[in-house]
Scaffold this active site. Sequence first.
Site, PDB file in Angstrom:
ATOM      1  N   ASN A 115      32.934  49.702  47.764  1.00  0.00           N
ATOM      2  CA  ASN A 115      34.191  49.984  48.463  1.00  0.00           C
ATOM      3  C   ASN A 115      35.317  50.207  47.465  1.00  0.00           C
ATOM      4  O   ASN A 115      35.351  49.614  46.392  1.00  0.00           O
ATOM      5  CB  ASN A 115      34.528  48.836  49.438  1.00  0.00           C
ATOM      6  N   PHE A 119      43.324  47.780  49.254  1.00  0.00           N
ATOM      7  CA  PHE A 119      44.284  46.885  49.941  1.00  0.00           C
ATOM      8  C   PHE A 119      44.995  47.579  51.107  1.00  0.00           C
ATOM      9  O   PHE A 119      46.225  47.502  51.243  1.00  0.00           O
ATOM     10  CB  PHE A 119      45.343  46.335  48.968  1.00  0.00           C
ATOM     11  N   SER A 179      40.441  42.513  42.319  1.00  0.00           N
ATOM     12  CA  SER A 179      39.969  43.717  43.000  1.00  0.00           C
ATOM     13  C   SER A 179      39.962  44.867  42.008  1.00  0.00           C
ATOM     14  O   SER A 179      40.930  45.061  41.268  1.00  0.00           O
ATOM     15  CB  SER A 179      40.878  44.065  44.176  1.00  0.00           C
ATOM     16  N   ASN A 181      40.114  47.911  42.814  1.00  0.00           N
ATOM     17  CA  ASN A 181      40.623  49.109  43.490  1.00  0.00           C
ATOM     18  C   ASN A 181      42.137  49.263  43.484  1.00  0.00           C
ATOM     19  O   ASN A 181      42.675  50.138  44.144  1.00  0.00           O
ATOM     20  CB  ASN A 181      40.117  49.132  44.942  1.00  0.00           C
ATOM     21  N   THR A 182      42.827  48.374  42.780  1.00  0.00           N
ATOM     22  CA  THR A 182      44.262  48.530  42.570  1.00  0.00           C
ATOM     23  C   THR A 182      44.436  48.627  41.071  1.00  0.00           C
ATOM     24  O   THR A 182      44.062  47.703  40.340  1.00  0.00           O
ATOM     25  CB  THR A 182      45.038  47.321  43.163  1.00  0.00           C
ATOM     26  N   LYS A 221      41.096  34.053  42.790  1.00  0.00           N
ATOM     27  CA  LYS A 221      39.816  34.762  42.983  1.00  0.00           C
ATOM     28  C   LYS A 221      39.539  35.665  41.787  1.00  0.00           C
ATOM     29  O   LYS A 221      40.363  36.501  41.425  1.00  0.00           O
ATOM     30  CB  LYS A 221      39.862  35.585  44.273  1.00  0.00           C
ATOM     31  N   ASN A 250      34.555  38.236  43.183  1.00  0.00           N
ATOM     32  CA  ASN A 250      34.861  39.494  43.870  1.00  0.00           C
ATOM     33  C   ASN A 250      33.696  40.476  43.638  1.00  0.00           C
ATOM     34  O   ASN A 250      32.624  40.063  43.193  1.00  0.00           O
ATOM     35  CB  ASN A 250      36.184  40.046  43.304  1.00  0.00           C
ATOM     36  N   GLY A 272      27.087  42.685  47.689  1.00  0.00           N
ATOM     37  CA  GLY A 272      25.777  42.517  48.317  1.00  0.00           C
ATOM     38  C   GLY A 272      24.740  42.056  47.298  1.00  0.00           C
ATOM     39  O   GLY A 272      25.077  41.478  46.259  1.00  0.00           O
TER      40      GLY A 272
END
Length: 344
Positions: A115, A119, A179, A181-182, A221, A250, A272
Site C-alpha cells: 500500500n 495518510f 510509514s 508513504n509520506t 510505531k 509497520n 502480511g
Amino acid sequence: MSLVSALYPALKPWLFKLDAERAHEWTTKMMRISHSLGMLKPDELPASKPVDCLGLRFPNALGLAAGMDKSASAVEAWAALGFGFVEVGTLTPRPQPGNPKPRLFRLPEHEALINRMGFNNVGIHAAVKKLEKRKTSAIVGVNIGKNFDTPNEQAVNDYLYCLKAAYPVADYIAVNISSPNTKGLRDLQAEDSIRQLLAALKKEQASLEKEYGKKKPVLVKIAPDLEGQQIEALARVFNELAVDGVIATNTTISREAVAGHPLEKEAGGLSGAPVTERSTLVIEAFRMLLREQTPIIGVGGILSGADAVAKLKAGASLVQVYSGLVYRGPGLIADVLRGISAHS
Ligand SMILES: Cc1cc2nc3c(=O)[nH]c(=O)nc-3n(C[C@H](O)[C@H](O)[C@H](O)COP(=O)(O)O)c2cc1C
C-alpha cells in the site's frame, strides 16, 4: 462459527475480484450496517484473560492495527467482532486525500499487500468528534502523523497538534514515524530527530496529564527495516525519555520476499506473510534493549494463532493484525485468541 466468519470464504473470491480499496470500503460499510442492525455476532471466542498493560486493562491481547479504520468510522463494529482494542488513524492535523489511486495491491500468492495510501484521512478533529460519541468500552488508540506538505523541520508541530486534540478521547496515542508513504517520514527515526520529537511530546504529555488529571500513554510505531545500530540508538532514546511503549512494526520497503512478483515494483509498504519473521526479530531486539517496564505491541504478518504466540514469545505484551484479516477473514480473531489463551 459466527455468520460473518462462515460467510467470508464464500465472499472472498468475489471481494478479491474488486479493486482492493473498493473491497475494503465495501466490507467496512457492510460491517457498520450489520453492527447497527445487531447482526454482527463474533465467533465463539475463548474466554480471554484481560491484559494489564500501559496502565490500562485490555479485555484481550488482540487489537486492530492502524490503517484499517483510518477515520474512526467503525470502532464499535470492530469491538463487536472481538477485538480487545482498536487503533484508529493515522490522523493528521488537516484532512488530506492521500496518494492517487490505485494505491493498494494484493499479492495473494504471498498473502501480502502493498500500500501507498499516504495518510488519507478526515483530519484529527473529525475523528475526535466521532470518538467522543463512541459507545464501546474497547480500548481505543489514536495513531497520529504529519500532513504530507509539512516539512520534517516542522513535523513536531503537527504531532503536538494531534496529541493535544486526541488526548481527551484516546486511551493511548501512537506516534507514527514509520510509514514509507509520506516523503521523509522515516527520517524522523534518526537519533537526533526522534530525541527532539519525543522530548517535545513527552513534555506536552506531562502538561496534558496535569490539565486532564489522567496520564495517557504515548507509544512510538517503528519500521521493520531498521538495522542493529539504528535499533540500539532508538532504544537508547526510548529509555532515556521513558517512552510508554513501542509498536513494532509497520510495513516494509524490502521486496526480497516477493522478488519476481509482477507487483514487486509498486511503490509502498509491504505487509502480511512476508513481514512475519522480520517484525518478530525486531520485537526480540527491542525487548532485549528496552527497559523492562516498556511494553511492546507486536504487529506484522500475523495470519494465525501461532504467529501471534511467536510475537508474544519474542517479548510483545499485545498484538495487532491488518493483512491477516484480508486473507483469513474475521475467523482469524478467534484463531488468534485461542492461540493466545492456550499459550498463557
Ligand atoms: C492498507 C494499509 C494501510 C495502512 N495504514 C497505516 C496507517 O495509516 N498508519 C499506521 O501506523 N500503519 C498503517 N498500516 C500498517 C499496519 O498497521 C501494520 O503495521 C502493517 O500492515 C503490518 O501488519 P500486517 O502484516 O498485519 O498488515 C497500514 C497497512 C495497510 C496494509
